[in-house]
Structure formats: structure tokens, C-alpha cells
Enzyme design. Sequence first.
Site, PDB file in Angstrom:
ATOM      1  CB  VAL A  56      -0.959  -0.010   1.207  1.00 32.19           C
ATOM      2  CG1 VAL A  56      -0.216   0.284   2.507  1.00 32.19           C
ATOM      3  CG2 VAL A  56      -2.128   0.948   1.016  1.00 32.19           C
ATOM      4  CE1 TYR A  57       3.350   1.485   4.532  1.00 30.22           C
ATOM      5  CE2 TYR A  57       5.543   0.610   4.205  1.00 30.22           C
ATOM      6  CZ  TYR A  57       4.467   0.838   5.023  1.00 30.22           C
ATOM      7  OH  TYR A  57       4.500   0.436   6.334  1.00 30.22           O
ATOM      8  CB  SER A  58       3.829   5.323  -2.946  1.00 28.19           C
ATOM      9  OG  SER A  58       4.279   6.271  -2.008  1.00 28.19           O
TER      10      SER A  58
END
Length: 343
Positions: A56-58
Site C-alpha cells: 500500500v505504500y504509494s
Amino acid sequence: MAIEHRKLGRTGVSVSPLCLGAMMFGAWGNTDHEDSIAIIHRALDAGINFIDTADVYSRGESEEIVGKALAGRREDVVLATKVHGRMGDDPNHFGNSRRWIVREVESSLRRLKTDHIDLYQIHRPEPDTDIDETLSALSDLVHAGKVRYLGSSTFQAHQIVEAQWTAQRRGRERFVCEQPPYSLLIRRVEADVLPVCESYGIGVIPWSPLAGGWLSGRYGRGGDSPGDSRRAQMLPARYDMSLPANQRKLEAAQQLGELAEQAGLSLIEMAIAFVINHPAVTAAIIGPRTIEQLESQLPAAELKLGADVLDRIDEIVPPGVSVNPNDTGWDPPWLSDASRRRR
């Protein structure tokens, strides 16, 4: 820098006491891929052999950056990533279901440019999904060789116990690691999560040892306010300085900064050293956005805090206490959703 490695729970895998968190690589932080890769390489050269990211990071960009950075160095790194966060508008493109996990692991493997993930973690609990379904899907990934070990992140103590019990009774692979929020300002996990992890031989890799920037050392008396920080623009509710609990956090951070100065340390060094000095903790996850931030955090790996400093810390923020009780990292639906408390 000479780093003394530690075992990740009972796995036999050795990791550095600092884990490089990759949340700030990509659109959420440092958008320059080459600069982010340089930070990763500097961390590896400094002796860090543990990297943690998440799908989900970026929206996958962080994993892509990590994948590029590890070209030719993959086998020297214990690589961790996570699944759970929303990755699209489709109602099934998130969560802890078998359907999503077995699909999303393939995307993470592709972005990371690897054929296996060393530590695959469930990013947050999901009470509406049976933990046995989640562990069953994850176990299949282990048996298929796509994942080596399993972990959880920001699980409450009773959820950690339930997952261990389910794995034992149902013959599933178990979580070998938990990733809780833990810092000088957020000590609630000392009361339950950390003792439970010690009891089960679970490794602990706390996130946000600088408490989301509150312990960066920037906020001395009469100085800047956390409410004006870059991170506050992303999460304004967590940095609302009109809240009395956040004012108490600022006051505690300032007192801790003064203590660090008296001890001849930066607040950053003292904050990270505090976390990795807890007997239950394997490694603290640091999340630099710049090379300068990384360099300011690296010395903590070799620090031992004296009893006098630790006693004074306990006076400022007592053991097991979070200055702002709402700093949990995850809001249980049975508290945040009124319909779960009323007939």
C-alpha cells in the site's frame, strides 16, 4: 559500523537491530527514485540487512523502488512486505481474505523483482475475516516457496494469541513476528503486546520509534510545532494541536529532548535506542526520507542507555502508558463503529 545481529523470534534468521522502513520512498515521501535507491544502498553498506515495505505504500511504488535497489544484492537482505491495505476501488482489492492475499502476493513479488518474500505480514487485523482463512492462505504461500515466514502488524494482544492458537489447532504456519507502534511517547504495548510476544517467542519489529516525527528533536520550547510538519499535512487529525492529549505529547517530547541533551545524545538517538533496548524487541523500523535523516538514525544501533536515563524516561512517560491514548495505530471497529455496541 559494527552491528550485532539478533535472531528474529525463534526462526534462526539473523537481522540487524535497525530495519530500514521504505514507507517514505515514492509518492508519500521521496519521489526521486535514484535518491531513494541511494538511501537504501547506504543503509546496506552501513550494515542494515533488514528492509520492510508494504504493497500500500504509494500504491506499490515503494516496493518497485526497493526491487530496483536490491538488484544484485537480494540474497544479502531479509526482505519484508505487507498485505491488507486498499489497492484499488474494487471492494475486494484489500483485506485479509484468501482471494486477495493469493492475488496480491504475486503483485508484490513482481514489483520487488524477487521469487520469494522473507517475511510476509498482515498489515492490520480484519475482524470480519476468519483468522483461519488468512493463515490458511498464508500457509499455502509458505508451502509453495513464495514466502518464507509470516508476521502480523498492529495486532492487539488477544489477536496475537488467537492467531497462535488457531495455527496450532488447525495445523497452519504461525506468525513469527509482530510489528507494533512503539516509542517513548507510545508505550501501551509494554503492558500486553510485548509480554505476549516474549511468551510465544515472537520477534518484534516496532514501527515509528520517532512517534511520527514528534521525537525528531525539532520541537523544543518556543520552537516549531508538530502541527506544522510535513507529516501533519498527510494526517491532520493526528497532529491537531488543539487537543489536550497532543499538547501533553509536545510537553513530554520537549522534556525528553532536554534529557537527551543532558545525556550527550540527540533525541533521535535516544528514542531509537530506547526501543531496541527493550528485551522483547528484535529491531526498530526507521523510515528516513533523506540521506541526512538516515545518517542521524544510524548511530542508535550501537547505543546502550544507562539505568539513570531509563529511570528518568519512566518519570516523564510511565511504563505502559501512551501519552495520547488514541495513538493505537489501529481503531478497533467495536469501539469506532457505534452499530457494534448497540442493538
